[in-house]
Design an enzyme around this catalytic site. Structure first.
Site, PDB file in Angstrom:
ATOM      1  N   ASP A   1       1.118   4.145  -2.910  1.00  0.00           N
ATOM      2  CA  ASP A   1       0.840   5.559  -2.639  1.00  0.00           C
ATOM      3  C   ASP A   1       1.996   6.450  -3.088  1.00  0.00           C
ATOM      4  OD1 ASP A   1      -1.604   4.941  -1.513  1.00  0.00           O
ATOM      5  OD2 ASP A   1      -0.856   4.916   0.544  1.00  0.00           O
ATOM      6  N   SER A  53      -7.453   2.806  -3.554  1.00  0.00           N
ATOM      7  CA  SER A  53      -6.246   3.241  -2.851  1.00  0.00           C
ATOM      8  C   SER A  53      -5.190   3.732  -3.819  1.00  0.00           C
ATOM      9  CB  SER A  53      -5.672   2.102  -1.997  1.00  0.00           C
ATOM     10  OG  SER A  53      -5.485   0.942  -2.767  1.00  0.00           O
ATOM     11  N   GLU A  70       0.822  -1.211   0.000  1.00  0.00           N
ATOM     12  CA  GLU A  70       0.000   0.000   0.000  1.00  0.00           C
ATOM     13  C   GLU A  70       0.854   1.257   0.000  1.00  0.00           C
ATOM     14  OE1 GLU A  70      -2.534   2.649  -0.467  1.00  0.00           O
ATOM     15  OE2 GLU A  70      -3.267   0.591  -0.417  1.00  0.00           O
TER      16      GLU A  70
END
Length: 676
Positions: free
Chosen positions: A310, A593, A306
């Protein structure tokens, strides 16, 4: 006669404590249903110590949204005139009447005044009490509830009572009726989900089948299969950042990370070398450690999918601006599968706004001991300091790829937190949240604990909105996709990947309508137009549920979605087939995300340009965007399936799949630069 009295007494005792509740008391919170994962066990021992917390009702909250819109509405003469922290504390602190009423109630109930800790902002009372004392004060019974999935045990009651004259002065009491815990989920680095429920946008990373063809840093011909920084820039007309101007040190992009997500510098360098040669190897974010949140890892196997996603999406957009990672909670809490709390962002709010927490010996107030980690952490190797309160200045924009479902979070808990997003919006902070990856529902078991459909109601058919996306004072980002055979110069479509292609379960853009919050004023026209022109083919209901028994209540309304709820999402961005390096491997990632940091980075770029000409950050975005949808690329194709339906449809104008659309950077920049 004696025998009759004895029988009557026994029956009264069996009927429970409710009969003994004084007539001047009323139930304040009540849980009518319990999820089968929880088992009610033995009564909490009368001498067990419970850390009691009482949230005092804050003043002027009924006017708060008007003040936020006053500084956020493009037609307001006060646009951009954000409040100071001191002004916010002064405006919202509880009244003297509230403080005195609740304190007198506690003292009259036997809690001596020297035991009551009052927080610096006057918003919380904290005290330790025996279970016997707590039961007597609240006219309830505390039991131990065991979670069959994690093994965690929580003290809780089914309902509690307070004096009628006290009710309006308190938000909620804890420990109370809350029973929340993360589900058991796969823990492999490349599994669909990590182990906790809070991540509504689970990291999806896979290696494409067959030989991997690496697109060059400027190649736009393969964007239908691999989204690179060049593809993102082309989709949204994002030019390179101005290299001749020194970046504003006050305008770094904030990215929230938790769940043991640690970045691995060699992955960033691999990405920079292959896709963004203008970014120097060694470029890395600043880690803002909250309550022992760890920094980067030197171990390939610990690289977090994750956080890598990002950063590898955000850096190409904001560079040479900096990035700060808000890394929340120590590794002991992060990695312990038996922790029964939901990671509700409270520790981040503590750290950037001291008015949300206390500096008392308890180390928390806005925090809930049933929902949030407690510090100092007694575990070996745990963070031994107190909960950090007001120690960091918030960045202007914070991107969140984490969350849950609103049905899992007690109404009072989420309402108080939503109010905090509003207050920080008054200070000029933009909160950007991913809308979720399971369409109109949640993941089915075993990836969530919402049953085989991931949806609500006795039949598992009612749409299951996400949290904190339901809060009207945050900006939600849905996901789009460049489908095979399409180019970045054609309109995108709402993302939909059926189960197994390539992920374990369906991936579709989270969207729908809240059951807790009504449609906010700034969104009303857009939602009304959606229903008037594109009425969904499903039976609806119209209800706002202002209690914690959300799941049990919805089944009685009929219909499968709420027609009067706050609409989700607000905007969208591409969220599938994202080129990513994780643990030294190249692969493709997806999820809202991915969409969220893209949109947040665009906003941060716009802030940089406003600051350069002496203006303030944009703060809360929605009021401007809903009045000016022309600055976004409308998405009119696709659906977000879930709950055994096709979900909603992406249509002309706002829709509960892709919101108002994807960013058009030149148009957004021109609009925001034209505002005061």
């Amino acid at each position: 006669m004696l025998g009759l009295n004895f029988v009557t007494l026994v029956l009264l005792l069996k009927a429970g404590l409710a009969l003994a509740v004084p007539s001047n008391h009323a139930v304040h919170e009540k849980r009518a249903t319990i999820h089968p994962r929880w088992t009610k066990a033995q009564r909490v021992h009368s001498r067990s110590i419970l850390p009691m917390r009482i949230g005092l009702a804050q003043s002027n909250l009924e006017y708060a949204h008007l003040h936020l819109l006053d500084v956020s509405d493009p037609d307001s003469k006060n646009y951009g005139k954000h409040w100071t922290s001191e002004e916010i504390i002064q405006f919202f602190h509880p009244s003297n009447e509230t403080i005195e009423t609740v304190r007198n109630w506690l003292v009259d109930s036997g809690i001596t005044i020297d035991r009551i800790v009052h927080t610096d902002n006057k918003a919380w009372f904290a005290f330790d009490a025996t279970a016997d004392e707590a039961e007597r004060i609240l006219h309830t019974e505390y039991y131990e509830y065991e979670d069959s999935v994690t093994g965690g045990i929580l003290p809780a009651c089914e309902e509690y009572y307070v004096p009628i004259h006290v009710q309006k002065h308190i938000d909620y009491v804890t420990p109370g009726i809350k029973l929340l815990a993360p589900p058991n989920a796969p823990n492999s680095k490349h599994d669909l989900m990590r182990r906790t429920e809070r991540k509504i946008t689970p990291h999806k990373f896979y290696r494409p089948k067959g030989p991997i063809q690496f697109p060059s840093s400027s190649d736009l011909s393969k964007c239908d299969s691999t989204i690179t920084p060049a593809c993102v820039a082309a989709l949204y007309s994002i030019p390179p950042a101005a290299s001749s101007r020194k970046p504003n040190p006050s305008n770094v992009l904030g990215i929230y990370e938790s769940e043991a997500q640690y970045y691995y510098q060699p992955d960033l360098d691999l990405f920079f070398s292959n896709f963004t040669p203008y970014i120097k190897n060694g470029t890395h974010p600043t880690v803002i450690s909250i309550d022992g949140g760890p920094g980067p890892t030197n171990n390939t196997s610990e690289a977090g999918g994750e956080v890598e996603l990002d950063l590898q999406l955000a850096y190409p957009i904001v560079y040479p601006q900096g990035i700060s990672i808000y890394q929340e909670d120590d590794a002991i809490y992060e990695l312990d599968p038996n922790q029964t709390y939901t990671y509700g962002f409270n520790h981040l709010l503590d750290a950037i706004d001291g008015s949300y927490c206390t500096k008392s010996s308890y180390g928390e107030t806005g925090d809930d001991p049933n929902l949030d980690p407690i510090y100092p952490d007694p575990a070996p190797g745990g963070y031994k300091g107190k909960t950090q309160c007001g120690v960091y200045k918030s960045t202007n924009v914070i991107s969140f790829s984490y969350g849950g479902q609103e049905a899992h979070v007690p109404w009072a808990y989420q309402k108080r937190q939503c109010d905090e997003y509003l207050k920080l919006g008054l200070r000029g902070v933009s909160f950007i949240f991913a809308s979720g990856d399971a369409g109109v529902g949640n993941y089915p078991e075993p990836y969530s604990f919402d049953g085989p459909t991931g949806c609500l109601g006795p039949q598992g058919t009612i749409f299951n909105p996400t949290w904190p996306n339901n809060c009207p004072w945050v900006t939600n980002v849905g996901a789009t996709k460049v489908y095979p055979g399409k180019t970045v110069f054609e309109p995108e479509s709402a993302v939909f990947d059926p189960a197994g292609h390539p992920y374990h379960v369906n991936f579709s853009s989270g969207g729908g309508f809240s059951n807790v919050y009504t449609v906010p004023d700034y969104q009303k026209s857009a939602v009304d137009t959606f229903f008037a022109k594109h009425n969904p083919p499903y039976k609806s209901y119209s209800a706002i549920v202002n209690n914690t028994d959300l799941v049990g209540t919805l089944g009685s309304y009929g219909g499968i979605y709420n027609r009067i709820g706050r609409g989700i999402p607000d905007v969208a961005a591409v969220g599938d087939n994202i080129a990513t390096y994780v643990g030294g491997e190249f692969g493709l990632s997806g999820g809202t995300s991915a969409s969220c940091p893209i949109f947040a980075s665009v906003v941060n770029r716009i802030n940089e340009e406003r600051l350069a000409i002496g203006k303030t950050p944009v703060g809360f975005l929605n009021a401007v965007l809903y009045k000016n949808p022309w600055v976004l690329n409308d998405i009119t194709n696709g659906t977000n399936p879930g709950c055994g339906t096709d979900g909603f449809s992406a249509v002309q104008g706002w829709d509960p799949v892709t919101g108002l659309g994807t960013p058009n950077y030149p148009k957004m920049l021109a609009l925001f630069l034209s505002l005061p």
